[in-house]
Write a protein that holds these residues in place. Sequence first.
Motif, PDB file in Angstrom:
ATOM      1  N   GLU A   1       2.118   6.589   0.251  1.00 24.15           N
ATOM      2  CA  GLU A   1       3.351   7.311   0.561  1.00 24.15           C
ATOM      3  C   GLU A   1       4.268   7.358  -0.661  1.00 24.15           C
ATOM      4  OE1 GLU A   1       4.750   6.821   4.946  1.00 24.15           O
ATOM      5  OE2 GLU A   1       4.310   4.817   4.187  1.00 24.15           O
ATOM      6  N   PRO A   2       3.827   7.965  -1.743  1.00 21.57           N
ATOM      7  CA  PRO A   2       4.640   7.966  -2.965  1.00 21.57           C
ATOM      8  C   PRO A   2       5.981   8.671  -2.794  1.00 21.57           C
ATOM      9  CG  PRO A   2       2.776   9.473  -3.161  1.00 21.57           C
ATOM     10  CD  PRO A   2       2.559   8.683  -1.925  1.00 21.57           C
ATOM     11  N   SER A   3       6.066   9.631  -1.886  1.00 25.69           N
ATOM     12  CA  SER A   3       7.324  10.359  -1.697  1.00 25.69           C
ATOM     13  C   SER A   3       8.428   9.474  -1.136  1.00 25.69           C
ATOM     14  CB  SER A   3       7.102  11.551  -0.759  1.00 25.69           C
ATOM     15  OG  SER A   3       6.641  11.110   0.513  1.00 25.69           O
ATOM     16  N   ALA A   4       8.062   8.315  -0.581  1.00 27.70           N
ATOM     17  CA  ALA A   4       9.064   7.412   0.004  1.00 27.70           C
ATOM     18  C   ALA A   4       9.685   6.488  -1.028  1.00 27.70           C
ATOM     19  CB  ALA A   4       8.418   6.593   1.125  1.00 27.70           C
ATOM     20  N   HIS A   5       9.262   6.596  -2.283  1.00 28.39           N
ATOM     21  CA  HIS A   5       9.736   5.669  -3.304  1.00 28.39           C
ATOM     22  C   HIS A   5      10.279   6.421  -4.505  1.00 28.39           C
ATOM     23  CE1 HIS A   5       7.878   2.339  -1.114  1.00 28.39           C
ATOM     24  NE2 HIS A   5       6.810   3.110  -0.962  1.00 28.39           N
TER      25      HIS A   5
ATOM     26  N   THR B   1       6.353   4.632 -11.313  1.00 30.52           N
ATOM     27  CA  THR B   1       5.880   4.511 -12.689  1.00 30.52           C
ATOM     28  C   THR B   1       5.203   3.163 -12.905  1.00 30.52           C
ATOM     29  OG1 THR B   1       7.620   5.979 -13.510  1.00 30.52           O
ATOM     30  CG2 THR B   1       6.577   4.501 -15.109  1.00 30.52           C
ATOM     31  N   TYR B   2       5.778   2.137 -12.307  1.00 27.05           N
ATOM     32  CA  TYR B   2       5.262   0.783 -12.521  1.00 27.05           C
ATOM     33  C   TYR B   2       4.347   0.303 -11.394  1.00 27.05           C
ATOM     34  CZ  TYR B   2       8.737   0.417 -16.233  1.00 27.05           C
ATOM     35  OH  TYR B   2       9.469   0.619 -17.372  1.00 27.05           O
ATOM     36  N   LEU B   3       4.555   0.813 -10.174  1.00 25.46           N
ATOM     37  CA  LEU B   3       3.902   0.210  -9.010  1.00 25.46           C
ATOM     38  C   LEU B   3       2.755   1.031  -8.433  1.00 25.46           C
ATOM     39  CD1 LEU B   3       7.100  -1.120  -7.230  1.00 25.46           C
ATOM     40  CD2 LEU B   3       5.372  -2.471  -8.424  1.00 25.46           C
TER      41      LEU B   3
ATOM     42  N   ASP C   1      -4.960   7.834   6.117  1.00 24.04           N
ATOM     43  CA  ASP C   1      -3.901   8.057   5.126  1.00 24.04           C
ATOM     44  C   ASP C   1      -4.441   7.908   3.703  1.00 24.04           C
ATOM     45  OD1 ASP C   1      -2.042   8.547   7.073  1.00 24.04           O
ATOM     46  OD2 ASP C   1      -1.122   6.554   7.001  1.00 24.04           O
ATOM     47  N   VAL C   2      -5.282   6.919   3.501  1.00 27.21           N
ATOM     48  CA  VAL C   2      -5.849   6.710   2.165  1.00 27.21           C
ATOM     49  C   VAL C   2      -6.738   7.885   1.779  1.00 27.21           C
ATOM     50  CG1 VAL C   2      -7.386   5.273   0.771  1.00 27.21           C
ATOM     51  CG2 VAL C   2      -5.709   4.198   2.288  1.00 27.21           C
ATOM     52  N   LEU C   3      -7.626   8.293   2.671  1.00 24.18           N
ATOM     53  CA  LEU C   3      -8.519   9.415   2.387  1.00 24.18           C
ATOM     54  C   LEU C   3      -7.721  10.692   2.132  1.00 24.18           C
ATOM     55  CD1 LEU C   3     -11.327   8.748   5.010  1.00 24.18           C
ATOM     56  CD2 LEU C   3     -11.506   8.502   2.536  1.00 24.18           C
TER      57      LEU C   3
ATOM     58  N   MET D   1       0.814  -1.216   0.000  1.00 25.06           N
ATOM     59  CA  MET D   1       0.000   0.000   0.000  1.00 25.06           C
ATOM     60  C   MET D   1       0.845   1.261   0.000  1.00 25.06           C
ATOM     61  SD  MET D   1      -3.461  -0.536   2.190  1.00 25.06           S
ATOM     62  CE  MET D   1      -2.632  -0.280   3.752  1.00 25.06           C
ATOM     63  N   SER D   2       2.072   1.167   0.507  1.00 19.29           N
ATOM     64  CA  SER D   2       2.894   2.369   0.657  1.00 19.29           C
ATOM     65  C   SER D   2       3.201   3.034  -0.680  1.00 19.29           C
ATOM     66  CB  SER D   2       4.201   2.030   1.380  1.00 19.29           C
ATOM     67  OG  SER D   2       5.067   1.261   0.556  1.00 19.29           O
TER      68      SER D   2
END
Length: 619
Positions: free
Chosen positions: A315-319, A325-327, A355-357, A310-311
């Motif tokens: 939490e896109p900033s952590a990746h 792009t793919y995940l 977090d989701v909302l 789910m991260s």
Amino acid sequence: MEVADKPAVKSLDERLLEKLDGQVSDATAEEDRDALIHQLAELLPNLQQDPTPLTTLIEILIRPASYTFSRVLDIQPAVDFSSGLKVPSPPINMVTLLLLEKAKLRTSDTDIVAGKPEVVASLIQLWLSTPDTAVSQKAHDVFLGLLSAAEEGHGPVNLEDASHYKPHHRSLMWRRVFGDKDIYESIFRICSLRNAGQDGQLNKRDKTVAQARLLDLLVKVNCESIRSTQIEEVERRYGVVQNGLLEFAAVRMVDYEDDVLMHMTLVDFFAELIKSNHSLIQASNTLEASSITTPSLDFLLHWGLHYRTMSYYIEPSAHSSLDLTYLYSRSANYLATYCSSYPERFNRGGRECADVLRHVMEVLKGVSPGQWAQNMIPKHDLHVLASLPGHSLIPNRIDGTPLFLLPTKPPNAAALQTLATIFRGPQGGKVDSTSSSRSVARALYFFYLDENPRMWHDIIKAAETVALKDEALAAIALIGAVVNASWDLLPPNRMDDSVLLVTESELAEKCHSSQPLPPSGVLAMLAPPALGAVLPYLLRPAQTFSNLVGGGKGDVESAAYRVAAAKFEVLLSLKERLREVVQETGQLGEVVTAVNKRLALGVLGGQSDVGGRVGTLEL
């Protein structure tokens, strides 16, 4: 039989074989069928040319259900299943699999195959290792069929429906695969990256193909046996601690940090895993449909795979940008599956739900009206929003709700489809089908209508803008969703153990209504503000465009008819819902009469089509 005597010199008479292909039918005498198969079986072992003409004819000959595995075993010379599976010839592999597949129809026949460990080992090797995709898929189907062989007299198992799959853990085939050390270890050995490229082993690329094939099968045999230790000695050798083959496949097998494509496959596997396990539980009625958890979800939670997956969404900033792009889309799909399959757990998830909302709202706030108009939209986030339990979308004073960020103007097909999903409420087969969920869908409709009182004005304008076919169809689908909505009233009083944030009287007060709100979707269509827009639109003749000349007329006519047909279907649904109201209350008979009169005119409404116009979009 000259080919059998001189295989290096003589060639097959392909014209004769093709003629036989056309002559063989279910009516072919069994003795003739057997004689042909025996002759072809004699030719195959020594054939030194493309065997496809022979194997094709064999496939036709054994196709009838009356050709049982017992008859396969009577073929002379005897079928060498192991050699047929090992030979690097897709046509021979395929016909061997078709012969072996006959065994899945009876447990007694499956037991015969289970008694041949070399055949089972060859089947697994072919399934995981062959470069031929069609052969691998067939081997997968045969292997799964043998594992799930039906009880005597009950017919074959439906391999396309994982919710009806029930492995027979005590069958000899099951014990052969999960109890035979050599065969069980072969699955680990073929899929493990530790030995990639070594003598007799697949290279890394082919290993990842085998890994994907294993993951595909495990979703369909999602049961306790794959989550528990079977042969500890084998499992320890590959780093498995406690959860057997599933732990190997989901935790140990894939190099997800350096192989983003396999990471995508793994995330898709997780989504299918929690969905299939929930379907199995629903089918067996062992837990409530909205249960908090299932063994598959517990497994993912235990190994940290649920939050890791789910991260990438919350939490896109952590990746890294490459991973996202793919995940990102895969993570969104996993989250949508989780929310729709485990709504009660998500509602009680605390930080997880928040977090989701938060993320959905951040994304939707960043979409401008121009982007909605040009369809530059966050489709994966809309998928998540449509999958969220309705309880989590009830507006509150602190954070608001992402529901209110969905526009009806400018019209966007995906946004309207999302609203339709939310307002429709849970359907008969949906997981979240409790009465509270139906009442929440109704509450969300009235909350949104109060926030956007011009909603139905915008929807009808979009439905009449036939030039924008997708938006018009989505607008009509939204009307149909409310007409057919599965709604209940909210409770009159707040209950201590309820996740509901509002009662029926509070809903009316928050929506600034001094009267009780309509209890059903069809009655909501007959109440302001929908009354002045929706019913007149449905009763009007459909728009047509026969006065247009030049290029594009055919396309416009096609679009116009599709929109008209969709509108007509909604009118039919309205008639059925109104008939139910009339039967219960004895009222609204005049509305039913008007609807019947319009329906009698057909899809286009009896228009001569002269003077039709193309709707225009007002931005």
